[in-house]
Design an enzyme around this catalytic site. Structure first.
Site, PDB file in Angstrom:
ATOM      1  N   HIS A 254      -2.044  -5.453   1.343  1.00  0.00           N
ATOM      2  CA  HIS A 254      -3.297  -6.170   1.080  1.00  0.00           C
ATOM      3  C   HIS A 254      -2.996  -7.627   0.793  1.00  0.00           C
ATOM      4  O   HIS A 254      -1.978  -7.952   0.188  1.00  0.00           O
ATOM      5  CB  HIS A 254      -3.993  -5.563  -0.148  1.00  0.00           C
ATOM      6  CG  HIS A 254      -5.149  -6.377  -0.653  1.00  0.00           C
ATOM      7  ND1 HIS A 254      -6.406  -6.294  -0.098  1.00  0.00           N
ATOM      8  CD2 HIS A 254      -5.223  -7.320  -1.629  1.00  0.00           C
ATOM      9  CE1 HIS A 254      -7.218  -7.148  -0.725  1.00  0.00           C
ATOM     10  NE2 HIS A 254      -6.523  -7.776  -1.664  1.00  0.00           N
TER      11      HIS A 254
ATOM     12  N   ASN B 245      -2.374   0.215   6.706  1.00  0.00           N
ATOM     13  CA  ASN B 245      -1.905  -1.067   7.234  1.00  0.00           C
ATOM     14  C   ASN B 245      -0.986  -1.845   6.280  1.00  0.00           C
ATOM     15  O   ASN B 245      -0.957  -3.070   6.292  1.00  0.00           O
ATOM     16  CB  ASN B 245      -3.079  -1.914   7.731  1.00  0.00           C
ATOM     17  CG  ASN B 245      -4.009  -2.330   6.617  1.00  0.00           C
ATOM     18  OD1 ASN B 245      -3.834  -1.921   5.486  1.00  0.00           O
ATOM     19  ND2 ASN B 245      -4.992  -3.151   6.939  1.00  0.00           N
TER      20      ASN B 245
ATOM     21  N   THR C   4      -5.898  -7.138  10.322  1.00  0.00           N
ATOM     22  CA  THR C   4      -6.180  -5.838   9.690  1.00  0.00           C
ATOM     23  C   THR C   4      -5.694  -4.691  10.569  1.00  0.00           C
ATOM     24  O   THR C   4      -5.081  -3.740  10.080  1.00  0.00           O
ATOM     25  CB  THR C   4      -7.705  -5.711   9.438  1.00  0.00           C
ATOM     26  OG1 THR C   4      -8.160  -6.877   8.754  1.00  0.00           O
ATOM     27  CG2 THR C   4      -8.027  -4.478   8.625  1.00  0.00           C
TER      28      THR C   4
ATOM     29  N   PHE D  73     -15.495   3.707   7.069  1.00  0.00           N
ATOM     30  CA  PHE D  73     -14.087   3.964   6.738  1.00  0.00           C
ATOM     31  C   PHE D  73     -13.827   4.026   5.233  1.00  0.00           C
ATOM     32  O   PHE D  73     -12.696   4.249   4.811  1.00  0.00           O
ATOM     33  CB  PHE D  73     -13.181   2.905   7.376  1.00  0.00           C
ATOM     34  CG  PHE D  73     -13.458   1.474   6.958  1.00  0.00           C
ATOM     35  CD1 PHE D  73     -12.995   0.982   5.746  1.00  0.00           C
ATOM     36  CD2 PHE D  73     -14.195   0.632   7.785  1.00  0.00           C
ATOM     37  CE1 PHE D  73     -13.251  -0.329   5.361  1.00  0.00           C
ATOM     38  CE2 PHE D  73     -14.457  -0.691   7.399  1.00  0.00           C
ATOM     39  CZ  PHE D  73     -13.980  -1.164   6.182  1.00  0.00           C
TER      40      PHE D  73
ATOM     41  N   ARG E 119       2.179  -6.610   8.907  1.00  0.00           N
ATOM     42  CA  ARG E 119       1.443  -5.469   9.454  1.00  0.00           C
ATOM     43  C   ARG E 119       1.971  -5.071  10.835  1.00  0.00           C
ATOM     44  O   ARG E 119       2.034  -3.885  11.168  1.00  0.00           O
ATOM     45  CB  ARG E 119      -0.059  -5.777   9.477  1.00  0.00           C
ATOM     46  CG  ARG E 119      -0.671  -5.629   8.077  1.00  0.00           C
ATOM     47  CD  ARG E 119      -2.069  -6.155   7.994  1.00  0.00           C
ATOM     48  NE  ARG E 119      -2.751  -5.749   6.769  1.00  0.00           N
ATOM     49  CZ  ARG E 119      -3.896  -6.271   6.358  1.00  0.00           C
ATOM     50  NH1 ARG E 119      -4.499  -7.208   7.061  1.00  0.00           N
ATOM     51  NH2 ARG E 119      -4.451  -5.860   5.235  1.00  0.00           N
TER      52      ARG E 119
ATOM     53  N   GLU F 155      -9.007 -10.172  -8.192  1.00  0.00           N
ATOM     54  CA  GLU F 155      -8.094  -9.053  -7.910  1.00  0.00           C
ATOM     55  C   GLU F 155      -6.868  -9.092  -8.814  1.00  0.00           C
ATOM     56  O   GLU F 155      -6.392  -8.045  -9.269  1.00  0.00           O
ATOM     57  CB  GLU F 155      -7.702  -9.090  -6.430  1.00  0.00           C
ATOM     58  CG  GLU F 155      -8.889  -8.771  -5.521  1.00  0.00           C
ATOM     59  CD  GLU F 155      -8.640  -9.045  -4.038  1.00  0.00           C
ATOM     60  OE1 GLU F 155      -9.570  -8.826  -3.249  1.00  0.00           O
ATOM     61  OE2 GLU F 155      -7.525  -9.495  -3.676  1.00  0.00           O
TER      62      GLU F 155
ATOM     63  N   ARG G  39      -2.243 -14.623   4.291  1.00  0.00           N
ATOM     64  CA  ARG G  39      -2.981 -13.895   5.335  1.00  0.00           C
ATOM     65  C   ARG G  39      -2.276 -14.060   6.688  1.00  0.00           C
ATOM     66  O   ARG G  39      -2.225 -13.118   7.488  1.00  0.00           O
ATOM     67  CB  ARG G  39      -4.436 -14.394   5.436  1.00  0.00           C
ATOM     68  CG  ARG G  39      -5.307 -14.108   4.216  1.00  0.00           C
ATOM     69  CD  ARG G  39      -5.655 -12.654   4.038  1.00  0.00           C
ATOM     70  NE  ARG G  39      -6.325 -12.066   5.155  1.00  0.00           N
ATOM     71  CZ  ARG G  39      -7.075 -10.948   5.077  1.00  0.00           C
ATOM     72  NH1 ARG G  39      -7.252 -10.324   3.912  1.00  0.00           N
ATOM     73  NH2 ARG G  39      -7.635 -10.432   6.136  1.00  0.00           N
TER      74      ARG G  39
ATOM     75  N   TYR H 117     -12.505  -1.804  -3.833  1.00  0.00           N
ATOM     76  CA  TYR H 117     -13.030  -1.969  -2.472  1.00  0.00           C
ATOM     77  C   TYR H 117     -14.552  -1.829  -2.420  1.00  0.00           C
ATOM     78  O   TYR H 117     -15.107  -1.490  -1.364  1.00  0.00           O
ATOM     79  CB  TYR H 117     -12.364  -0.966  -1.535  1.00  0.00           C
ATOM     80  CG  TYR H 117     -10.941  -1.343  -1.166  1.00  0.00           C
ATOM     81  CD1 TYR H 117     -10.683  -2.441  -0.348  1.00  0.00           C
ATOM     82  CD2 TYR H 117      -9.852  -0.603  -1.623  1.00  0.00           C
ATOM     83  CE1 TYR H 117      -9.396  -2.797   0.003  1.00  0.00           C
ATOM     84  CE2 TYR H 117      -8.540  -0.950  -1.275  1.00  0.00           C
ATOM     85  CZ  TYR H 117      -8.335  -2.051  -0.460  1.00  0.00           C
ATOM     86  OH  TYR H 117      -7.053  -2.402  -0.102  1.00  0.00           O
TER      87      TYR H 117
ATOM     88  N   LYS I 279       0.831  -1.205   0.000  1.00  0.00           N
ATOM     89  CA  LYS I 279       0.000   0.000   0.000  1.00  0.00           C
ATOM     90  C   LYS I 279       0.871   1.264   0.000  1.00  0.00           C
ATOM     91  O   LYS I 279       2.096   1.204   0.199  1.00  0.00           O
ATOM     92  CB  LYS I 279      -0.948  -0.054   1.203  1.00  0.00           C
ATOM     93  CG  LYS I 279      -1.974  -1.206   1.096  1.00  0.00           C
ATOM     94  CD  LYS I 279      -3.005  -1.179   2.225  1.00  0.00           C
ATOM     95  CE  LYS I 279      -4.038  -2.280   2.051  1.00  0.00           C
ATOM     96  NZ  LYS I 279      -5.096  -2.228   3.109  1.00  0.00           N
TER      97      LYS I 279
HETATM   98  P1  IDP Z   1      -8.158  -6.892   5.188  1.00  0.00           P
HETATM   99  O1  IDP Z   1      -7.339  -5.935   4.336  1.00  0.00           O
HETATM  100  O2  IDP Z   1      -7.415  -7.378   6.397  1.00  0.00           O
HETATM  101  O3  IDP Z   1      -8.758  -8.018   4.360  1.00  0.00           O
HETATM  102  P2  IDP Z   1     -10.819  -5.701   5.146  1.00  0.00           P
HETATM  103  O4  IDP Z   1     -11.827  -5.879   6.220  1.00  0.00           O
HETATM  104  O5  IDP Z   1     -11.033  -6.426   3.851  1.00  0.00           O
HETATM  105  O6  IDP Z   1      -9.376  -6.046   5.770  1.00  0.00           O
HETATM  106  O7  IDP Z   1     -10.726  -4.133   4.864  1.00  0.00           O
HETATM  107  C1  IDP Z   1     -10.035  -3.632   3.726  1.00  0.00           C
HETATM  108  C2  IDP Z   1      -9.171  -2.482   4.167  1.00  0.00           C
HETATM  109  O8  IDP Z   1      -9.995  -1.426   4.651  1.00  0.00           O
HETATM  110  C3  IDP Z   1      -8.217  -2.790   5.316  1.00  0.00           C
HETATM  111  O9  IDP Z   1      -7.021  -3.429   4.909  1.00  0.00           O
HETATM  112  C4  IDP Z   1      -7.967  -1.415   5.888  1.00  0.00           C
HETATM  113  O10 IDP Z   1      -7.023  -0.686   5.091  1.00  0.00           O
HETATM  114  C5  IDP Z   1      -9.347  -0.774   5.749  1.00  0.00           C
HETATM  115  N1  IDP Z   1     -10.179  -0.959   6.955  1.00  0.00           N
HETATM  116  C6  IDP Z   1     -10.850  -2.075   7.320  1.00  0.00           C
HETATM  117  N2  IDP Z   1     -11.497  -1.932   8.482  1.00  0.00           N
HETATM  118  C7  IDP Z   1     -11.246  -0.687   8.878  1.00  0.00           C
HETATM  119  C8  IDP Z   1     -11.664   0.066  10.039  1.00  0.00           C
HETATM  120  O11 IDP Z   1     -12.389  -0.403  10.925  1.00  0.00           O
HETATM  121  N3  IDP Z   1     -11.178   1.341  10.120  1.00  0.00           N
HETATM  122  C9  IDP Z   1     -10.379   1.879   9.149  1.00  0.00           C
HETATM  123  N4  IDP Z   1      -9.981   1.214   8.039  1.00  0.00           N
HETATM  124  C10 IDP Z   1     -10.404  -0.057   7.901  1.00  0.00           C
HETATM  125 MG    MG Z   2     -10.099  -7.958   2.812  1.00  0.00          MG
END
Ligand code: IDP
Ligand code: MG
Length: 141
Positions: free
Chosen positions: A117, A114, A93, A59, A104, A128, A87, A51, A11
């Site tokens: 991805h 974070n 996350t 968010f 992370r 993707e 993962r 997304y 990212k």
């Molecule tokens: P992941 O990347 O671990 O699969 P997802 O739930 O798919 O997590 O969310 C996609 C991205 O959205 C996350 O990697 C993060 O950058 C952002 N994100 C997810 N949940 C939150 C939140 O609660 N607050 C702020 N950003 C979030």
């Molecule tokens: Mg995800």
């Protein structure tokens, strides 16, 4: 369904902080083979499409702003059990909840910023990957 591939993005925070090399080193040392890779930047439209599943989330706007804030590295990786193993390598996350030694935990600064991805299923890995790469751009052995 291909089960030995996953898709990743390093990212904008990882690129800005000079961590591309360190993160790729960790990915390769963990047994993943890079079969496609590019430095590129998402437009707002493409970030919203990538997304789309999160578009009702509070968010979402911040996520799109962050993901379009600078270049990313998109890559397709191969390894047995790729999706699940990757993962585990990237961690939770929210970096505060990520296991020690995960990408992370090491490189992310917040739940939005974070670092990286990783696809969450074989089906999404294929979708993707196709978002960035044609089959001709992937060097599978
Ligand atoms: P992941 O990347 O671990 O699969 P997802 O739930 O798919 O997590 O969310 C996609 C991205 O959205 C996350 O990697 C993060 O950058 C952002 N994100 C997810 N949940 C939150 C939140 O609660 N607050 C702020 N950003 C979030
Ligand atoms: Mg995800």
């Amino acid at each position: 369904m291909i089960t030995n591939r996953t898709f990743t993005m390093l990212k904008p925070d990882t690129v800005k902080n000079g961590n591309i090399g360190a993160v790729l080193e960790k990915i390769c040392a963990s047994g993943f083979k890079i079969i496609g890779m590019k430095l590129t930047q998402l437009t707002v439209e493409r970030a919203e499409a990538f997304y789309a599943i999160h578009k009702e989330q509070p968010f979402f706007e911040g996520l799109v702003a962050f993901m379009t804030s600078g270049p990313i590295v998109a890559a397709v990786l191969e390894k047995e059990n790729a999706v699940e193993d990757f993962r585990l390598l990237i961690g939770s996350t929210n970096p505060d909840e990520a296991v020690e030694g995960t990408i992370r935990k090491l490189y992310a600064s917040s739940t939005t910023n974070n670092a990286i991805h990783g696809s969450d299923s074989d089906e999404n890995a294929a979708i993707e990957s196709a978002f960035y790469f044609s089959n001709e751009e992937l060097f599978s052995s």
